[in-house]
Write a protein that holds these residues in place. Structure first.
Motif, short mmCIF file in Angstrom:
data_model
loop_
_atom_site.label_atom_id
_atom_site.label_comp_id
_atom_site.label_asym_id
_atom_site.label_seq_id
_atom_site.Cartn_x
_atom_site.Cartn_y
_atom_site.Cartn_z
N ARG A 113 -8.72 -4.60 -1.45
CA ARG A 113 -7.76 -4.75 -0.35
C ARG A 113 -6.55 -3.85 -0.54
O ARG A 113 -5.97 -3.35 0.44
CB ARG A 113 -7.32 -6.22 -0.23
N ALA A 114 -6.15 -3.65 -1.78
CA ALA A 114 -5.00 -2.77 -2.04
C ALA A 114 -5.30 -1.34 -1.59
O ALA A 114 -4.44 -0.65 -1.04
CB ALA A 114 -4.63 -2.80 -3.52
N ARG A 115 -6.56 -0.87 -1.85
CA ARG A 115 -6.93 0.47 -1.38
C ARG A 115 -6.89 0.53 0.15
O ARG A 115 -6.41 1.52 0.73
CB ARG A 115 -8.33 0.82 -1.89
N ARG A 116 -7.41 -0.51 0.79
CA ARG A 116 -7.40 -0.55 2.25
C ARG A 116 -5.95 -0.55 2.77
O ARG A 116 -5.64 0.14 3.74
CB ARG A 116 -8.15 -1.80 2.74
N TYR A 117 -5.09 -1.30 2.09
CA TYR A 117 -3.68 -1.33 2.48
C TYR A 117 -3.08 0.08 2.39
O TYR A 117 -2.33 0.50 3.28
CB TYR A 117 -2.92 -2.30 1.57
N GLY A 118 -3.40 0.81 1.32
CA GLY A 118 -2.88 2.17 1.16
C GLY A 118 -3.33 3.07 2.30
O GLY A 118 -2.56 3.90 2.79
N GLU A 119 -4.59 2.91 2.72
CA GLU A 119 -5.08 3.70 3.86
C GLU A 119 -4.31 3.36 5.13
O GLU A 119 -3.93 4.26 5.90
CB GLU A 119 -6.57 3.42 4.07
N LEU A 120 -4.08 2.07 5.36
CA LEU A 120 -3.36 1.64 6.57
C LEU A 120 -1.93 2.16 6.55
O LEU A 120 -1.38 2.57 7.58
CB LEU A 120 -3.37 0.12 6.68
N ARG A 121 -1.31 2.16 5.37
CA ARG A 121 0.06 2.67 5.25
C ARG A 121 0.11 4.14 5.61
O ARG A 121 1.03 4.61 6.31
CB ARG A 121 0.58 2.44 3.83
N THR A 122 -0.88 4.90 5.17
CA THR A 122 -0.96 6.32 5.51
C THR A 122 -1.15 6.51 7.01
O THR A 122 -0.49 7.35 7.63
CB THR A 122 -2.13 6.98 4.76
N HIS A 123 -2.04 5.70 7.60
CA HIS A 123 -2.28 5.80 9.04
C HIS A 123 -1.01 5.55 9.84
O HIS A 123 -0.75 6.21 10.84
CB HIS A 123 -3.36 4.80 9.47
N TYR A 124 -0.21 4.59 9.36
CA TYR A 124 1.02 4.27 10.11
C TYR A 124 2.10 5.33 9.88
O TYR A 124 2.70 5.84 10.83
CB TYR A 124 1.55 2.89 9.71
N CYS B 161 4.77 -5.70 4.40
CA CYS B 161 5.00 -5.20 5.76
C CYS B 161 6.09 -4.13 5.75
O CYS B 161 5.96 -3.07 6.37
CB CYS B 161 5.40 -6.34 6.69
N GLY B 162 7.20 -4.43 5.07
CA GLY B 162 8.29 -3.47 5.00
C GLY B 162 7.90 -2.18 4.30
O GLY B 162 8.27 -1.08 4.72
N HIS B 163 7.12 -2.31 3.22
CA HIS B 163 6.66 -1.12 2.48
C HIS B 163 5.74 -0.28 3.37
O HIS B 163 5.84 0.95 3.37
CB HIS B 163 5.91 -1.59 1.23
N LEU B 164 4.89 -0.93 4.15
CA LEU B 164 3.98 -0.20 5.04
C LEU B 164 4.77 0.59 6.08
O LEU B 164 4.44 1.73 6.38
CB LEU B 164 3.03 -1.18 5.72
N GLU B 165 5.83 -0.02 6.61
CA GLU B 165 6.60 0.63 7.67
C GLU B 165 7.66 1.58 7.12
O GLU B 165 8.36 2.25 7.89
CB GLU B 165 7.26 -0.42 8.56
N ALA C 97 -2.39 -0.12 12.76
CA ALA C 97 -2.42 -0.29 11.31
C ALA C 97 -1.62 -1.51 10.87
O ALA C 97 -1.98 -2.20 9.91
CB ALA C 97 -1.88 0.97 10.62
N ILE C 98 -0.53 -1.80 11.59
CA ILE C 98 0.29 -2.96 11.23
C ILE C 98 -0.50 -4.25 11.47
O ILE C 98 -0.52 -5.15 10.62
CB ILE C 98 1.59 -2.96 12.05
N GLU C 99 -1.18 -4.33 12.62
CA GLU C 99 -1.97 -5.52 12.92
C GLU C 99 -3.14 -5.66 11.95
O GLU C 99 -3.47 -6.77 11.52
CB GLU C 99 -2.47 -5.45 14.37
#
Length: 400
Positions: free
Chosen positions: A192-203, A234-238, A211-213
């Motif tokens: 899940r952490a790898r997937r999170y990293g991908e979503l963070r890049t996409h955003y 959430c904050g780190h992703l954005e 990606a946030i949803e």
């Protein structure tokens, strides 16, 4: 979680009319089937223009809630509460006022418009100037992701987003933030952490809102992930910090212009309304006395439906066959004005009948309304306290 939460409120104006039903309440009834909804009585907002005569607010609030229930708003599906019964609204409003630039309030589009429209009132008060900030606090304290509004109210939502953004920028960088994000990622697990990293890049690189949803759904897969860790991730992703206050989104609703008895928009100020629970005899009498096309002086005179206020009501309450009958019959003088009005009368009475039935138990026993308000206000306050706990911690006011 928060992205799905819907918040909406109304000032207590007493008994509501059919314009309120078609413009707001029908939408609420639909939304409560799809989202977790909070609907509140904005009694403090009423004081911004009614501060010199507040005595009728409580009674008006109770009447309004009965109308909500009559319209089909279900307290088992939605949380119904009164703003002043959740004092955390006022606390957040106060704290936000410490960091809100004065110019932001003065530029709100409705500020000068309302002052001009209500020029008979002294609105040179902080309460009136600050009501958009109180409105923002109402939304932000529940971290509501969706606020149903019309196009003209979108600036209020954008104002709330700016307030949330400013607050998170000022107070969202907690000590050891990066280390705590790393700990939260370990709790997600490697996959899940790898997937999170991908979503963070996409955003961050492509601006993909989806990606946030997707990240929120990813967090839902880890039931023991704490609320604080969710907010940090959430904050780190954005690319901000810990996201303490959620930026709300406008849930645009189609404009529903319910015509009044004179053809203008239905409004108490025009004296052209039919209330939701008005008795059948009064409704019938009002509609029979409605003005029609002034060209139809006699029954034998042909008319033009487009010049008749009754035709506007046919567009709300009549089917295609009936409207065709009206068009042909009016222009040929084949039907009289009273004949033309009868389908509208029937349509409105048919719409109101279940409303009167749903309202009757609450009219018979007002304590039922008080119980609904008390229960809903308690649930709302639980959510508000969670937010305020984090707000105080972020600011540094979390006394032991």
């Amino acid at each position: 979680m928060y992205a799905e939460r819907v918040l909406s409120g109304m000032r207590p104006t007493g008994s509501l009319h059919l314009g309120h039903y078609h413009g707001v309440l029908k939408n609420w009834v639909r939304l409560q089937q799809e989202y977790p909804c909070l609907f509140f009585v904005a009694d403090w907002h009423a004081l911004t223009t009614q501060y010199d005569d507040p005595h009728g607010i409580v009674g008006a609030a109770r009447d309004m809630v009965i109308d909500w229930l009559a319209a089909g708003v279900d307290p088992r599906r939605a949380t119904l509460f009164v703003q002043s019964k959740v004092p955390e609204h006022a606390e957040l409003h106060l704290l936000l006022s410490m960091m809100t630039p004065l110019g932001w309030l003065e530029r709100v589009p409705t500020y000068k418009d309302q002052q001009e429209r209500l020029e008979h009132k002294d609105l040179s008060t902080y309460g009136f100037l600050g009501y958009p900030l109180l409105q923002a606090a109402d939304i932000l304290i529940y971290r509501a992701g969706k606020v149903p509004v019309g196009e003209d109210q979108v600036p209020h939502i954008e104002f709330s987003r700016e307030i949330a953004r400013r607050f998170n920028h000022l107070y969202g960088r907690e000590p050891g933030f990066e280390e705590k994000v790393s700990e939260a990622l370990r709790r997600l697990g490697a996959k899940r952490a790898r997937r999170y990293g991908e979503l963070r890049t996409h955003y961050q690189e492509r601006g993909e809102q989806a990606a946030i949803e997707a990240a929120q759904r990813l967090f839902d897969e880890v039931p023991d992930l704490s609320h604080a860790d969710r907010e940090r991730l959430c904050g780190h992703l954005e690319g901000t910090g810990k996201m303490i206050l959620v930026e709300p989104g406008a849930l645009l609703t189609a404009a529903a212009r319910m015509p009044g008895l004179d053809g203008q928009k239905m409004s108490k100020s025009y004296g052209n309304t039919i209330t939701l629970r008005e008795d059948a005899a009064s409704v019938t009498n009002k509609l029979r006395r409605m003005p029609t096309d002034p060209a139809r002086v006699r029954r034998s005179d042909p008319g033009e439906p487009d010049n008749c206020p009754v035709w506007q009501l046919h567009q709300v309450y009549s089917d295609e066959d009936c409207r065709a009958w009206v068009q042909q019959g009016c222009r040929s003088a084949g039907i009289g004005c009273l004949e033309c009005k009868q389908p509208v009368i029937d349509g409105i009475l048919r719409e109101q009948e279940p409303m009167r039935e749903r309202a009757q138990p609450y009219l018979d026993d007002p304590r039922l309304v008080d119980e609904i308000i008390a229960d809903g206000s308690g649930r709302a306050r639980h959510l508000a306290r969670e937010t305020m706990r984090e707000v105080r911690q972020a600011i540094g006011l979390d006394y032991a």
